[in-house]
Design a protein around this motif. Structure first.
Motif, PDB file in Angstrom:
ATOM      1  N   MET A   1       0.842  -1.190   0.000  1.00  0.00           N
ATOM      2  CA  MET A   1       0.000   0.000   0.000  1.00  0.00           C
ATOM      3  C   MET A   1       0.880   1.244   0.000  1.00  0.00           C
ATOM      4  N   MET A   2       0.528   2.209  -0.805  1.00  0.00           N
ATOM      5  CA  MET A   2       1.320   3.417  -0.967  1.00  0.00           C
ATOM      6  C   MET A   2       1.084   4.374   0.205  1.00  0.00           C
ATOM      7  N   THR A   3       2.167   4.880   0.758  1.00  0.00           N
ATOM      8  CA  THR A   3       2.094   5.827   1.870  1.00  0.00           C
ATOM      9  C   THR A   3       1.560   7.168   1.368  1.00  0.00           C
ATOM     10  N   THR A   4       0.731   7.813   2.197  1.00  0.00           N
ATOM     11  CA  THR A   4       0.186   9.129   1.854  1.00  0.00           C
ATOM     12  C   THR A   4       0.700  10.184   2.826  1.00  0.00           C
ATOM     13  N   VAL A   5       0.488  11.416   2.471  1.00  0.00           N
ATOM     14  CA  VAL A   5       0.849  12.542   3.327  1.00  0.00           C
ATOM     15  C   VAL A   5       0.115  12.444   4.662  1.00  0.00           C
ATOM     16  N   ARG A   6      -1.118  11.994   4.628  1.00  0.00           N
ATOM     17  CA  ARG A   6      -1.897  11.838   5.863  1.00  0.00           C
ATOM     18  C   ARG A   6      -1.137  10.946   6.852  1.00  0.00           C
ATOM     19  N   GLU A   7      -0.569   9.853   6.368  1.00  0.00           N
ATOM     20  CA  GLU A   7       0.170   8.929   7.228  1.00  0.00           C
ATOM     21  C   GLU A   7       1.447   9.561   7.773  1.00  0.00           C
ATOM     22  N   ILE A   8       2.103  10.366   6.953  1.00  0.00           N
ATOM     23  CA  ILE A   8       3.301  11.068   7.427  1.00  0.00           C
ATOM     24  C   ILE A   8       2.933  12.003   8.571  1.00  0.00           C
ATOM     25  N   LEU A   9       1.855  12.784   8.382  1.00  0.00           N
ATOM     26  CA  LEU A   9       1.452  13.743   9.415  1.00  0.00           C
ATOM     27  C   LEU A   9       0.956  13.039  10.679  1.00  0.00           C
ATOM     28  N   GLN A  10       0.328  11.869  10.521  1.00  0.00           N
ATOM     29  CA  GLN A  10      -0.097  11.117  11.702  1.00  0.00           C
ATOM     30  C   GLN A  10       1.120  10.665  12.501  1.00  0.00           C
ATOM     31  N   SER A  11       2.187  10.349  11.803  1.00  0.00           N
ATOM     32  CA  SER A  11       3.406   9.877  12.454  1.00  0.00           C
ATOM     33  C   SER A  11       4.193  11.022  13.089  1.00  0.00           C
ATOM     34  N   LYS A  12       4.387  12.095  12.359  1.00  0.00           N
ATOM     35  CA  LYS A  12       5.238  13.192  12.850  1.00  0.00           C
ATOM     36  C   LYS A  12       4.477  14.272  13.608  1.00  0.00           C
ATOM     37  N   GLY A  13       3.174  14.313  13.429  1.00  0.00           N
ATOM     38  CA  GLY A  13       2.374  15.360  14.055  1.00  0.00           C
ATOM     39  C   GLY A  13       2.071  16.465  13.062  1.00  0.00           C
ATOM     40  N   THR A  78       7.843  33.665  -0.142  1.00  0.00           N
ATOM     41  CA  THR A  78       7.351  33.124  -1.399  1.00  0.00           C
ATOM     42  C   THR A  78       5.833  33.145  -1.306  1.00  0.00           C
ATOM     43  N   SER A  79       5.183  33.894  -2.179  1.00  0.00           N
ATOM     44  CA  SER A  79       3.727  34.010  -2.074  1.00  0.00           C
ATOM     45  C   SER A  79       3.001  33.012  -2.977  1.00  0.00           C
ATOM     46  N   ASP A  80       3.671  32.491  -3.979  1.00  0.00           N
ATOM     47  CA  ASP A  80       3.073  31.481  -4.853  1.00  0.00           C
ATOM     48  C   ASP A  80       3.465  30.120  -4.283  1.00  0.00           C
ATOM     49  N   VAL A  81       2.769  29.705  -3.227  1.00  0.00           N
ATOM     50  CA  VAL A  81       3.148  28.527  -2.451  1.00  0.00           C
ATOM     51  C   VAL A  81       2.664  27.245  -3.119  1.00  0.00           C
ATOM     52  N   VAL A  82       3.586  26.313  -3.290  1.00  0.00           N
ATOM     53  CA  VAL A  82       3.230  24.970  -3.743  1.00  0.00           C
ATOM     54  C   VAL A  82       2.735  24.224  -2.511  1.00  0.00           C
ATOM     55  N   THR A  83       1.557  23.611  -2.610  1.00  0.00           N
ATOM     56  CA  THR A  83       0.980  22.895  -1.470  1.00  0.00           C
ATOM     57  C   THR A  83       0.645  21.470  -1.872  1.00  0.00           C
ATOM     58  N   GLY A  84       0.420  20.646  -0.858  1.00  0.00           N
ATOM     59  CA  GLY A  84      -0.028  19.280  -1.070  1.00  0.00           C
ATOM     60  C   GLY A  84      -1.316  19.060  -0.313  1.00  0.00           C
ATOM     61  N   ASN A  85      -1.882  17.864  -0.465  1.00  0.00           N
ATOM     62  CA  ASN A  85      -3.061  17.526   0.321  1.00  0.00           C
ATOM     63  C   ASN A  85      -2.849  16.190   1.007  1.00  0.00           C
ATOM     64  N   LEU A  86      -3.731  15.867   1.926  1.00  0.00           N
ATOM     65  CA  LEU A  86      -3.557  14.699   2.781  1.00  0.00           C
ATOM     66  C   LEU A  86      -3.570  13.375   2.025  1.00  0.00           C
ATOM     67  N   GLU A  87      -4.168  13.325   0.868  1.00  0.00           N
ATOM     68  CA  GLU A  87      -4.249  12.062   0.126  1.00  0.00           C
ATOM     69  C   GLU A  87      -3.147  11.914  -0.917  1.00  0.00           C
ATOM     70  N   ASP A  88      -2.248  12.885  -1.030  1.00  0.00           N
ATOM     71  CA  ASP A  88      -1.131  12.759  -1.975  1.00  0.00           C
ATOM     72  C   ASP A  88      -0.256  11.570  -1.594  1.00  0.00           C
ATOM     73  N   ARG A  89       0.227  10.859  -2.589  1.00  0.00           N
ATOM     74  CA  ARG A  89       1.125   9.729  -2.351  1.00  0.00           C
ATOM     75  C   ARG A  89       2.547  10.245  -2.191  1.00  0.00           C
ATOM     76  N   VAL A  90       3.329   9.541  -1.386  1.00  0.00           N
ATOM     77  CA  VAL A  90       4.700   9.945  -1.104  1.00  0.00           C
ATOM     78  C   VAL A  90       5.514  10.072  -2.391  1.00  0.00           C
ATOM     79  N   ASP A  91       5.375   9.127  -3.302  1.00  0.00           N
ATOM     80  CA  ASP A  91       6.114   9.196  -4.560  1.00  0.00           C
ATOM     81  C   ASP A  91       5.771  10.462  -5.340  1.00  0.00           C
ATOM     82  N   ASP A  92       4.493  10.827  -5.357  1.00  0.00           N
ATOM     83  CA  ASP A  92       4.066  12.033  -6.070  1.00  0.00           C
ATOM     84  C   ASP A  92       4.614  13.294  -5.407  1.00  0.00           C
ATOM     85  N   VAL A  93       4.549  13.326  -4.064  1.00  0.00           N
ATOM     86  CA  VAL A  93       5.046  14.481  -3.313  1.00  0.00           C
ATOM     87  C   VAL A  93       6.555  14.640  -3.536  1.00  0.00           C
ATOM     88  N   MET A  94       7.262  13.519  -3.558  1.00  0.00           N
ATOM     89  CA  MET A  94       8.703  13.567  -3.797  1.00  0.00           C
ATOM     90  C   MET A  94       8.994  14.213  -5.155  1.00  0.00           C
TER      91      MET A  94
END
Length: 143
Positions: A1-13, A78-94
């Motif tokens: 199963m692919m890790t998501t940003v949600r899982e990273i934030l659950q782990s690190k806070g 930097t005002s043009d901020v690149v953001t992610g969302n909680l369901e993004d996959r780690v590979d995509d975020v990388m």
């Protein structure tokens, strides 16, 4: 199963250190040191308006015409901020972080700031995922 940003934030806070755009770079430097972090999310109220990184401050110091106590954060963030969302996959975020040459990614959910991840968080999650896959592959081969 692919890790998501949600899982990273659950782990690190989901703690995010922020600053208002009208604060000075001197205040931002103090906060970065106090929190031992590499970036501050710039918020006007609860609205994400930018991100200020160590690199932004270094550029300000290199261009130093004024003192840091006199330079507002909004002039260097930097005002043009690149953001992610909680369901993004780690590979995509990388890929997003590599393509945009950024080390910090604010995570937004329903228009609200939900957390902040660093490239270190992403690499750690990716490594953990590969270690698990490696373990299962070795187990399969040995059986």
């Amino acid at each position: 199963m692919m890790t998501t940003v949600r899982e990273i934030l659950q782990s690190k806070g989901d703690a995010v250190y922020s600053i208002q755009p009208t604060e000075t770079l001197a205040t931002a430097v103090r906060q970065l040191n106090e929190h031992n972090c590499g970036s501050l999310v710039v918020c006007d109220g609860d609205q994400l308006v930018g991100i200020l990184t160590e690199r932004d401050i270094l550029h300000a110091v290199a261009d130093l015409e004024d003192r840091l106590q006199e330079i507002p954060v909004e002039s260097r963030m930097t005002s043009d901020v690149v953001t992610g969302n909680l369901e993004d996959r780690v590979d995509d975020v990388m890929g997003v972080m590599t393509d945009n040459r950024i080390r910090h990614l604010p995570i937004v959910e329903a228009g609200k700031l939900a957390g902040l991840i660093s490239i270190g968080d992403v690499v750690k999650a990716h490594h953990a995922q590969l270690s698990i896959e490696n373990h299962y592959l070795k187990s399969y081969i040995q059986s």
